[in-house]
Write a protein that holds these residues in place. Structure first.
Motif, PDB file in Angstrom:
ATOM      1  N   GLY A  72       0.829  -1.191   0.000  1.00  0.00           N
ATOM      2  CA  GLY A  72       0.000   0.000   0.000  1.00  0.00           C
ATOM      3  C   GLY A  72       0.868   1.247   0.000  1.00  0.00           C
ATOM      4  N   THR A  73       0.274   2.360  -0.352  1.00  0.00           N
ATOM      5  CA  THR A  73       0.975   3.642  -0.318  1.00  0.00           C
ATOM      6  C   THR A  73       1.010   4.150   1.116  1.00  0.00           C
ATOM      7  N   MET A  74       2.163   4.635   1.499  1.00  0.00           N
ATOM      8  CA  MET A  74       2.340   5.198   2.832  1.00  0.00           C
ATOM      9  C   MET A  74       1.489   6.465   2.978  1.00  0.00           C
ATOM     10  N   PRO A  75       0.846   6.678   4.119  1.00  0.00           N
ATOM     11  CA  PRO A  75       0.166   7.960   4.330  1.00  0.00           C
ATOM     12  C   PRO A  75       1.195   9.098   4.308  1.00  0.00           C
ATOM     13  N   PHE A  76       0.882  10.179   3.609  1.00  0.00           N
ATOM     14  CA  PHE A  76       1.826  11.290   3.459  1.00  0.00           C
ATOM     15  C   PHE A  76       1.518  12.457   4.386  1.00  0.00           C
ATOM     16  N   HIS A  77       0.560  12.282   5.260  1.00  0.00           N
ATOM     17  CA  HIS A  77       0.251  13.287   6.278  1.00  0.00           C
ATOM     18  C   HIS A  77       0.084  12.522   7.591  1.00  0.00           C
ATOM     19  N   LEU A  78       1.033  12.747   8.501  1.00  0.00           N
ATOM     20  CA  LEU A  78       1.022  12.047   9.786  1.00  0.00           C
ATOM     21  C   LEU A  78       1.001  13.082  10.897  1.00  0.00           C
ATOM     22  N   GLU A  79       0.269  12.787  11.962  1.00  0.00           N
ATOM     23  CA  GLU A  79       0.229  13.709  13.089  1.00  0.00           C
ATOM     24  C   GLU A  79       0.477  12.957  14.376  1.00  0.00           C
ATOM     25  N   THR A  80       1.228  13.601  15.261  1.00  0.00           N
ATOM     26  CA  THR A  80       1.464  13.078  16.597  1.00  0.00           C
ATOM     27  C   THR A  80       1.002  14.145  17.579  1.00  0.00           C
ATOM     28  N   GLU A  81       1.230  13.903  18.844  1.00  0.00           N
ATOM     29  CA  GLU A  81       0.822  14.872  19.856  1.00  0.00           C
ATOM     30  C   GLU A  81       1.450  16.247  19.613  1.00  0.00           C
ATOM     31  N   ARG A  82       2.739  16.269  19.214  1.00  0.00           N
ATOM     32  CA  ARG A  82       3.446  17.547  19.069  1.00  0.00           C
ATOM     33  C   ARG A  82       3.874  17.881  17.647  1.00  0.00           C
ATOM     34  N   LEU A  83       3.707  16.940  16.709  1.00  0.00           N
ATOM     35  CA  LEU A  83       4.296  17.113  15.383  1.00  0.00           C
ATOM     36  C   LEU A  83       3.312  16.861  14.250  1.00  0.00           C
ATOM     37  N   ILE A  84       3.620  17.471  13.114  1.00  0.00           N
ATOM     38  CA  ILE A  84       2.912  17.208  11.859  1.00  0.00           C
ATOM     39  C   ILE A  84       3.977  16.847  10.828  1.00  0.00           C
ATOM     40  N   LEU A  85       3.811  15.714  10.170  1.00  0.00           N
ATOM     41  CA  LEU A  85       4.662  15.316   9.052  1.00  0.00           C
ATOM     42  C   LEU A  85       3.777  15.402   7.818  1.00  0.00           C
ATOM     43  N   ARG A  86       4.266  16.079   6.781  1.00  0.00           N
ATOM     44  CA  ARG A  86       3.422  16.396   5.630  1.00  0.00           C
ATOM     45  C   ARG A  86       4.278  16.378   4.369  1.00  0.00           C
TER      46      ARG A  86
END
Length: 167
Positions: A5-19
């Motif tokens: 599958g394709t990796m999600p390209f928008h990830l969120e954690t408690e303190r961070l956003i990966l985009r």
């Protein structure tokens, strides 16, 4: 051949956003790379690198993503999956953060989100390669359950290869 599958390209954690990367990340990405002490790449060169990262993401379904702090909104580094020294079937996890944010758990937090994203793709194992001198990075990987596999000698010194099985 196994299809992932394709990796999600928008990830969120408690303190961070990966985009996904944006052209506006180029200047900060230059500054991050300059911290390596090997000169500062031009913004134009980095814009080209960002375009290449986006092309690779489209081709492989995995991504190296910029990290922003949620509250401050600032770019502090990157984390994600790359082919690197490995393969698209068993990619490497990679991360690099500005020195000013080291020691706050951001690398562990971002890499944990990327591990979850890798699991969602159906992959069974990840790699990471780290210079033997990079004790903080080795600690991050050990916290995430990576285990040392072997050490190789490369032009820039000894490199530890670590691996982690995924559920």
């Amino acid at each position: 051949m196994t299809t992932y599958g394709t990796m999600p390209f928008h990830l969120e954690t408690e303190r961070l956003i990966l985009r996904p990367w944006a052209e506006s990340d180029a200047a900060e990405f230059c500054a991050l790379l300059a911290e390596r002490g090997k000169g500062t790449p031009t913004v134009e060169h980095i814009r080209t690198s960002i375009a290449e990262l986006l092309t690779a993401t489209a081709a492989t379904g995995i991504a190296l993503l910029p990290i922003q702090r949620r509250d401050e909104g600032d770019f502090i580094g990157y984390c994600g999956l790359i082919i690197g020294r490995s393969t698209v079937e068993e990619p490497e996890i990679a991360y690099e953060l500005f020195q000013r944010v080291h020691g706050r758990g951001y690398a562990t937090e971002a890499a944990g989100a990327v591990l979850d994203a890798a699991v969602a793709t159906g992959r069974k194992r990840l790699w990471s390669t780290v210079g033997t001198w990079n004790t903080p990075s080795l600690r991050v990987l050990e916290k995430l359950g990576f285990e040392r596999d072997h050490v190789s000698m490369e032009d820039n010194g000894e490199v530890v290869w670590l691996t982690r099985s995924l559920p």
